[in-house]
Design a protein around this motif. Structure first.
Motif, short mmCIF file in Angstrom:
data_model
loop_
_atom_site.label_atom_id
_atom_site.label_comp_id
_atom_site.label_asym_id
_atom_site.label_seq_id
_atom_site.Cartn_x
_atom_site.Cartn_y
_atom_site.Cartn_z
N VAL A 12 0.84 -1.19 0.00
CA VAL A 12 0.00 0.00 0.00
C VAL A 12 0.89 1.25 0.00
O VAL A 12 1.93 1.29 0.63
N ALA A 13 0.46 2.22 -0.76
CA ALA A 13 1.26 3.43 -0.91
C ALA A 13 1.54 4.07 0.44
O ALA A 13 0.68 4.19 1.28
N VAL A 14 2.76 4.44 0.62
CA VAL A 14 3.14 5.09 1.86
C VAL A 14 3.11 6.60 1.62
O VAL A 14 3.63 7.07 0.63
N THR A 15 2.47 7.32 2.47
CA THR A 15 2.47 8.76 2.29
C THR A 15 3.81 9.29 2.77
O THR A 15 4.25 8.99 3.87
N LEU A 16 4.43 10.03 1.89
CA LEU A 16 5.74 10.54 2.24
C LEU A 16 5.58 11.94 2.79
O LEU A 16 5.14 12.83 2.10
N LEU A 17 5.91 12.12 4.01
CA LEU A 17 5.83 13.45 4.59
C LEU A 17 7.20 13.84 5.11
O LEU A 17 7.79 13.13 5.91
N GLY A 18 7.67 14.94 4.58
CA GLY A 18 8.94 15.43 5.08
C GLY A 18 10.12 14.61 4.60
O GLY A 18 10.01 13.79 3.70
N SER A 19 11.25 14.84 5.21
CA SER A 19 12.49 14.28 4.70
C SER A 19 12.84 12.96 5.36
O SER A 19 13.98 12.55 5.40
N PRO A 83 12.62 11.58 -2.47
CA PRO A 83 12.89 13.00 -2.72
C PRO A 83 14.06 13.18 -3.68
O PRO A 83 15.04 12.46 -3.62
N ALA A 84 13.91 14.14 -4.57
CA ALA A 84 15.00 14.44 -5.50
C ALA A 84 15.33 15.92 -5.37
O ALA A 84 15.96 16.31 -4.40
N VAL A 85 14.85 16.75 -6.30
CA VAL A 85 15.11 18.18 -6.16
C VAL A 85 14.35 18.72 -4.94
O VAL A 85 14.82 19.60 -4.23
N ALA A 86 13.18 18.15 -4.69
CA ALA A 86 12.45 18.54 -3.48
C ALA A 86 13.05 17.78 -2.31
O ALA A 86 13.28 16.58 -2.38
N GLU A 87 13.29 18.52 -1.23
CA GLU A 87 13.88 17.89 -0.06
C GLU A 87 12.73 17.33 0.78
O GLU A 87 12.84 16.29 1.43
#
Lengths: 542, 307
Positions: A12-19, A83-87
């Protein structure tokens, strides 16, 4: 070799919050001896097109663009965003406003910092009618406010729902609630673009002497029909973790020639020629791979008024035909490359998607055949009253084989004559789009890792709805799914309804079958989209 | 002579114009368009693309503008398929590659072919003749799409002497296999034409006279027989030259040279209108030029022919 299990992508998709999430890079285990020469050579067809993020539309050129440019998020080894260009990013409660924090270290290859403005410029450029991008619609598809109206020339590009709060903060406003928006950001259309260079050089900006990118590599050579060469970019923010020094995309049009040159060590990776997987797998088990690919192969039935074959307008006939296709024979007997039978449309390994149990998928083929005969007889057709159907496909050995085998199955079981007509790809596209056919070959590869990338094709208003299927309930379910807490509820209903109506007959889910030299490591086997990044690879000493 | 060349050039221009018009019409009649893909683009997007390339204008206007640009500016327009390239660039990149391996193949096929043909004719019914005939029959019946993979198998995979493809800016190691694969069947044809034509000339009366008056053999062959024997070869070489330097899809396909043959076929399959037209015009112009050169060579070889 093995069919890699796809547990990662199926989770299930994990919501990525923050770094908190790890960034991706070549993960070299300690104690590994790296090869002295770190050059990765990848075979492509003669199809490397414009290396322009907002113009590119094919898989191979996208792999070049992913090396030369980088978006806000990449897709990780398991297909989940990293994360790539977005931290990092934050999102409002109803998933309509996303705010991205841009990494301070992110630089263009000329040393300039990557700013939020570069994304605003690029996204506006993608939808600008003057750019005339084939992928302009993608920005609207993922929900960015006003994208469709701008493409249609009804609003100025400045109305697009993306703005730079400051140099390092980007805010995106969506027209619908989209928890999966982050998943679309690894698509080239949403990469940043260097405004100054594009404005100064026009269409020549992608030439090696002009191009400025923000990816892990910079372009050294682009000779159409021969090769594309890229070298490591010292200005890339994560350059210290890059191992591969040089990437070469070598054009080899003929699959068998590709295999010969792979055996000679001239390329590191090449596709397995049709039908040779079992033999190669037995000969070179450690270098032969079959991994699921994010595409579905299916037949269209023309559901519009333009269709003149009365029999195909009968649901029972369509269902009978669908049931009588022995998918196991096609997958195991014809294709032999690790493909899997398909009874529903969306790819089973789509992130977060739970494939519903379509009744036909759990029956035995004997039961399916019996039911098919029953339905066909009820509809008034059979061996004594044979039915003839015209089928079109684009010229290719594989398509021809499948059509011939299915025609044979239908002839033996149902007395149906399948009349085959092959045509050039461009002609097929035209004929299918104009709905001047009875049945046609079709296939779809997902654009982003969420089930709507497949199921939205069933929308009666979709430009990609080649069968012309129109079911009000399906349209409603699709609209509801966009804001649903658990879209799988709607997705299951859509698949079930479609399986009943049979506007399409899914045949199999693709597999990507390839040879890869044993010394190449870091390939994203568990990413169903097979979005590979040269910066994540490395070569070990043999 | 000058008058002849001028007259031929005067005919060449309307010929090329007719070629452009016919290709243009054929292209437009073929179903499909250069911007269609597996993903159908929304109408608004398609309209933007068509407008960008001037394809929204009436067809006659497109044709007139195209011809104007080609004739007065030598500009073949942008490629519809390769969005970051013009047709001039595609030709400028691909044609030198094709010309290089094509010209080498031409020289190779002509020199070896003619020599082989002469030897076979002069030593008719000897083992040399049988060897030459045997070789040429073999070379004729094996198509280059069979020769090419065999060459790669032998020289790349087994012996590891030559790279299996690529161009590398025309490095000799990349040129050898394309030249061999392209020239073999032409070489065989040239050898056979030379042989039969030479045999015919050698049995003619003036050759008997030459031998009767005691001329040495080499003088009979090179001084008297060769020139007339080459006439049919020369007329064959004209189209062969064009065929070779304008590229072979098979060579480009197997050796990934980046030549123009592959670009031509791709452009037709992709409905890349401007590229198809550009390469067609190039091929047309080359064919006309080659035929002209053949005619001039004819007059030089055979003084009986008046231009």
């Amino acid at each position: 070799m093995k069919l890699h299990a796809f547990l990662g992508a199926a989770a299930v998709a994990v919501t990525l919050l923050g770094s908190t999430a790890l960034t991706n890079a070549a993960q070299v285990p300690e104690g590994t001896t790296l090869a002295a020469e770190q050059v990765f050579k990848y075979r492509v067809l003669d199809n490397i097109n414009a290396i322009d993020p907002q113009i590119v539309e094919d898989v191979d050129t996208s792999s070049v663009v992913r090396s030369l440019f980088e978006g806000l998020y990449n897709s990780g080894a398991d297909g989940n965003p990293v994360p790539a260009v977005a931290e990092s990013h934050t999102v409002n409660a109803d998933n309509t406003v996303y705010t991205f924090k841009i990494r301070d270290a992110a630089k263009w290859s000329n040393g300039d910092p990557v700013t939020a403005g570069d994304f605003v410029y690029a996204w506006q450029r993608a939808v600008d009618p003057a750019t005339a991008s084939n992928y302009a619609y993608f920005v609207g598809l993922v929900g960015v406010v006003n994208a469709d109206a701008i493409v249609a020339g009804e609003k100025p590009v400045t109305d697009l729902g993306v703005k730079a709060i400051d140099d390092k903060t980007l805010e995106v406003t969506l027209s619908f609630s989209s928890p999966w928006f982050i998943r679309t950001l690894s698509h080239a259309t949403l990469f940043p673009a260097p405004k100054a260079v594009i404005e100064a050089k026009g269409i020549d900006w992608t030439k090696p002497e002009n191009i400025v990118g923000n990816g892990a590599y910079t372009l050294v050579e682009n000779t159409p029909g021969e090769r594309v060469v890229a070298k490591r970019n010292p200005n890339y923010w994560d350059n210290e973790h890059t191992v591969i020094e040089e990437v070469q995309w070598l054009t080899i049009n003929d699959e068998n020639q590709g295999l010969t040159r792979w055996r000679a060590g001239e390329v590191d990776q090449t596709d397995v020629p049709a039908g040779q997987y079992p033999a190669l797998e037995a000969e070179l088990p450690n270098e032969t791979y079959s991994v699921p690919q994010f595409c579905t192969y299916y037949f269209d039935v023309n559901m519009t008024e333009k269709q003149t074959n009365e029999a195909l307008k009968d649901q029972r006939v369509r269902e009978a035909l669908n049931l009588a296709i022995d998918r196991d024979v096609i997958v195991n007997g014809v294709l032999q490359g690790g493909q899997t039978p398909a009874y529903s449309f969306a790819h089973p390994l789509t992130a977060g998607y739970i494939m519903p149990n379509i009744p036909a998928s759990t029956m035995t083929q004997a039961d399916r055949d019996a039911k098919a005969v029953e339905l066909m007889t009820a509809a008034g057709y059979g061996k004594d009253k044979p039915l003839s159907i015209n089928y079109i496909y684009n010229t290719s050995e594989a398509h021809k084989k499948i059509a011939t085998v299915v025609g044979q199955m239908w002839a033996e079981k149902l007395g149906v004559t399948l009349v085959l007509a092959d045509m050039e790809f461009q002609t097929l596209l035209d004929t299918r789009h104009e709905k001047n056919y009875e049945m046609a070959r079709d296939a779809w590869c997902g654009d982003y890792n969420e089930a709507s990338t497949f199921l939205s094709l069933l929308d009666s208003k979709s430009d990609q709805n080649n069968s012309g299927y129109a079911n009000a309930d399906v349209d409603t379910f699709l609209a509801e799914a966009k804001t649903s807490q658990d879209p799988n509820v709607q997705y299951a209903k859509i698949e079930e309804q479609t399986a009943k109506d049979v506007p399409i007959m899914p045949v199999y889910f693709y597999a990507k079958v390839f040879m890869q030299s044993a010394n190449v490591k870091g390939w994203p086997f568990n990413d169903v989209e097979q979005n590979w990044y040269a910066k994540d690879l490395y070569k070990v000493a043999e | 002579m000058i008058q002849f060349i001028l007259r031929r050039l005067a005919v060449a221009i309307p010929t090329l114009l007719v070629l452009i018009v016919i290709s243009f019409i054929l292209m437009k009649v073929a179903p499909g368009n250069p911007f269609a893909g597996e993903r159908t683009v929304p109408q608004a997007v398609l309209d933007n693309i068509l407008a960008r390339y001037g394809l929204d204008k009436p067809e006659w206007q497109q044709l007139v503008e195209y011809v104007y640009n080609v004739v007065f500016r030598l500009d073949f327009g942008p490629s519809f398929q390769y969005r970051d390239r013009t047709v001039n660039e595609i030709i400028g990149q691909g044609f030198p590659v094709t010309f290089t391996y094509g010209a080498w193949a031409f020289v190779f096929a002509t020199l070896i072919g003619v020599s082989l043909g002469i030897v076979a004719a002069v030593r008719q019914n000897s083992w040399l003749d049988y060897l030459a005939v045997g070789f040429t029959v073999g070379a004729q019946v094996i198509p280059n799409f069979v020769i090419a993979p065999i060459l790669v198998l032998v020289f790349t995979l087994w012996l590891r002497w030559l790279p299996g493809g690529g161009w590398n800016g025309g490095h000799w190691s990349n040129v050898i296999m394309p030249v061999i694969a392209l020239s073999t069947s032409y070489l065989a044809n040239i050898a056979r034409i030379t042989r039969s034509s030479m045999l015919e000339v050698l049995s003619s009366n003036y050759i008997r006279t030459a031998r009767a008056k005691g001329l040495p053999s080499y003088q009979v062959i090179f001084g008297h027989a060769l020139r007339p024997a080459l006439l049919p070869v020369v007329s064959y070489l004209g189209p062969v030259f064009v065929g070779m330097v304008t590229g072979s899809v098979v060579i480009d396909l197997y050796f990934s040279t980046g030549g123009i043959g592959q670009a031509f076929v791709n452009s037709a399959l992709n409905r890349d209108y401007s590229t198809i037209l550009g390469i067609t015009i190039l091929l047309g112009a080359l064919t006309i030029t080659a035929n002209l050169v053949v005619d001039i060579l004819y007059a030089w070889i055979d003084p009986k022919i008046q231009l």
